[in-house]
Design an enzyme around this catalytic site. Structure first.
Site, PDB file in Angstrom:
ATOM      1  N   LYS A  64       0.810  -1.217   0.000  1.00 31.55           N
ATOM      2  CA  LYS A  64       0.000   0.000   0.000  1.00 31.55           C
ATOM      3  C   LYS A  64       0.849   1.276   0.000  1.00 31.55           C
ATOM      4  O   LYS A  64       0.391   2.350  -0.416  1.00 31.55           O
ATOM      5  CB  LYS A  64      -0.933   0.010   1.203  1.00 31.55           C
ATOM      6  CG  LYS A  64      -2.108  -0.948   1.099  1.00 31.55           C
ATOM      7  CD  LYS A  64      -3.160  -0.420   0.149  1.00 31.55           C
ATOM      8  CE  LYS A  64      -4.429  -1.238   0.211  1.00 31.55           C
ATOM      9  NZ  LYS A  64      -5.483  -0.686  -0.663  1.00 31.55           N
ATOM     10  N   SER A 317       1.011  -9.768  -0.507  1.00 30.82           N
ATOM     11  CA  SER A 317       0.717  -8.336  -0.487  1.00 30.82           C
ATOM     12  C   SER A 317       0.868  -7.689   0.879  1.00 30.82           C
ATOM     13  O   SER A 317       0.944  -6.465   0.975  1.00 30.82           O
ATOM     14  CB  SER A 317      -0.705  -8.094  -1.008  1.00 30.82           C
ATOM     15  OG  SER A 317      -1.654  -8.818  -0.237  1.00 30.82           O
TER      16      SER A 317
END
Length: 517
Positions: A64, A317
């Site tokens: 992110k 992720s």
């Protein structure tokens, strides 16, 4: 511009535009080039070369950071002076806070009151100002937008903005630099920012690579949008893989995913748990559930399409996992790998019945066995069995037991049985009850149980209660109520007033086997 206006403006961006914006993204002023690591054990097992992109190695342990920094780097002087704001309960919050510190910009992050302390403290450690508001993400986001308008903050969305998408797309550049022979890339899908960024980038550079989006089956907003032809809002989403628990995919991310993804696959929570275990066994990294999502999809897709000799990559992720959540992962990973089966078996109460039952299991390892005497004729047993050959072996065991005169129900996919009933065997009522059973997801914040009891417990007698928490932002509750038929309309009205996710479990076979009268 508002988030919606920004997304609409992005409709004019072509694939070439996104390629240019991704190549220009200055994310490496704060982010790292993460390794693409071989999964040697899993590669041997699946007959393909499996690699995993280690975005858990970023300073905030999540991808992110890339998108947040890219958008913030494009703010003008006035916007930087005013500051930025976002709503997030996890990885986006940390990426924004670190980006703001790097750029010397004030950052306010609105987080739901249910957010665990570990995540709140992580955001504060990167210099972010935390505002706790609301009991869920939607309430936090609404308040963040109100604050943005009041204080002239720039709202930084978690996924549905061209600059955020381009920032996430830098992962695609690294993938082709690290392995120019990839056949498939599997990307997790929540709001779609990562999937959109990676797919549009790779299709400009190497269109022959197949890009597969992977969703959790209880929050499959992209699948729903593809079926409808446009973004739709899901009624509710599961919270186990909270990093992808998004009710509605973004408008721009949907446009790109629809155009550039080759396929989409969904996976269960148990399959995600099995992928967390695979990652640990090959790399000793501990992924959060959404971080292991794409590997779960890779495994399932590879099996369904019988891929062999291919080069496959998935994206780890994130790794911002509450440590206590590992208990749930450990309990469920073998089920996700089809290496364990859970059965409810009716056994006659006679000498030698248990011995005969064990003989029918053929010497297989028993992982769990729950039994309590009920009456003089029959006993219901909850048993876990280790499997070496997956579903075919389980079906063979069930067939052998039935031929031997033992009624069997397969509970391997029964969520209520796996979360609650296996810990409650033997608890039958001693008197007749007009009982109905409901499961709930409780937000983990002070007063949640009190609100539940005030709304429901003072109106109807609670006849059964089991609470389970696995370190997530919510707890799992199973609750029985004494309810007459004429009470149901009023009871349902109170459930809506309560506002928690709920499900009527009265007809569940595990309940009928082990807990009902």
């Amino acid at each position: 511009m508002s988030e919606v206006t920004q997304a609409r403006a992005a409709e004019f961006l072509s694939g070439a535009d996104y390629l240019r914006e991704t190549l220009r993204a200055p994310v490496y002023e704060v982010a790292l080039v993460t390794p693409l690591q071989d999964m040697e054990r899993l590669s041997k097992r699946l007959g393909n070369r499996i690699q995993i992109k280690r975005e858990d190695r970023q300073p905030v342990h999540s991808f992110k950071l890339r998108g947040a920094y890219n958008m913030m780097s494009q703010l003008n002087a006035a916007q930087r002076q005013a500051g930025v704001i976002a709503a997030s309960a996890g990885n986006h919050a940390q990426g924004l806070a670190l980006s703001a510190r790097q750029l010397d910009v004030k950052a306010v992050i609105v987080m739901p009151r249910t957010t665990p302390d570990i995540k709140v403290e992580a955001v504060k450690s990167f210099g972010g100002e935390v505002v706790l508001h609301g009991s869920n993400f939607d309430e936090a986001k609404t308040y963040a937008i109100e604050l943005a308008e009041k204080h002239q903050f720039t709202f930084i969305p978690p996924f549905d903005h061209p600059a955020v998408i381009a920032g996430q797309g830098t992962i695609g550049i690294e993938l082709v630099q690290q392995n120019g022979h990839l056949d498939y890339v599997f990307v997790p899908v929540g709001g779609g920012g990562l999937a959109a960024g990676v797919s549009v980038l790779l299709k400009q550079l190497m269109p022959e690579i197949k890009i597969i989006g992977v969703e959790a089956e209880d929050s499959a907003c992209l699948r729903a949008a593809l079926d409808a032809g446009e973004p739709v809002t899901l009624d509710q989403v599961g919270q186990f893989a909270d990093g992808v628990a998004v009710k509605r995919i973004g408008d721009e991310t949907f446009r790109l995913c629809q155009q550039y993804l080759d396929d989409v696959i969904t996976v269960s929570s148990d399959e995600i748990c099995a992928a967390v275990k695979d990652i640990f066994e090959d790399t000793r990294a501990i992924a959060e559930p959404s971080g292991a999502l794409s590997l779960a999809g890779l495994k399932k897709y590879s099996e369904q399409h019988q891929l062999k000799g291919q080069q496959l990559a998935s994206i780890l992720s994130g790794a911002n996992l509450n440590f206590h959540g590992l208990r749930y992962v450990s309990e469920r990973c073998e089920l996700g790998e089809k290496r364990e089966g859970l059965l409810a078996v009716t056994v006659p109460e006679r000498p030698g019945a248990f011995l005969d039952f064990c003989h029918l299991l053929g010497g297989r390892a028993v992982t769990e066995f729950n039994y309590r005497y009920n009456d003089d004729t029959l006993a219901n047993v909850f048993v876990g069995i280790r499997l070496l050959q997956g579903q075919d072996e389980l079906e063979s065991i069930i067939s052998d037991l039935r031929k031997g005169g033992y009624p069997v129900v397969d509970l391997s996919d029964d969520e209520m049985a796996k979360v609650h009933v296996r810990y409650m065997i033997g608890g039958r009522p001693s008197k007749p009850l007009q009982e109905r059973l409901y499961s709930f997801e409780f937000p983990e914040y002070p007063g949640a149980l009190l609100k539940f009891l005030t709304t429901l417990g003072t109106h109807w007698n609670i006849s059964l209660f089991n609470y389970r928490n696995h370190g997530a932002d919510y707890g799992r509750v199973l609750c029985g109520f004494e309810l007459e038929e004429h009470d149901l309309l009023s009871f349902t009205s109170h459930l809506r007033e309560l506002g928690y996710q709920w499900k009527d479990e009265t007809g569940n076979p595990a309940y009928q086997f082990f807990l009902a009268q």
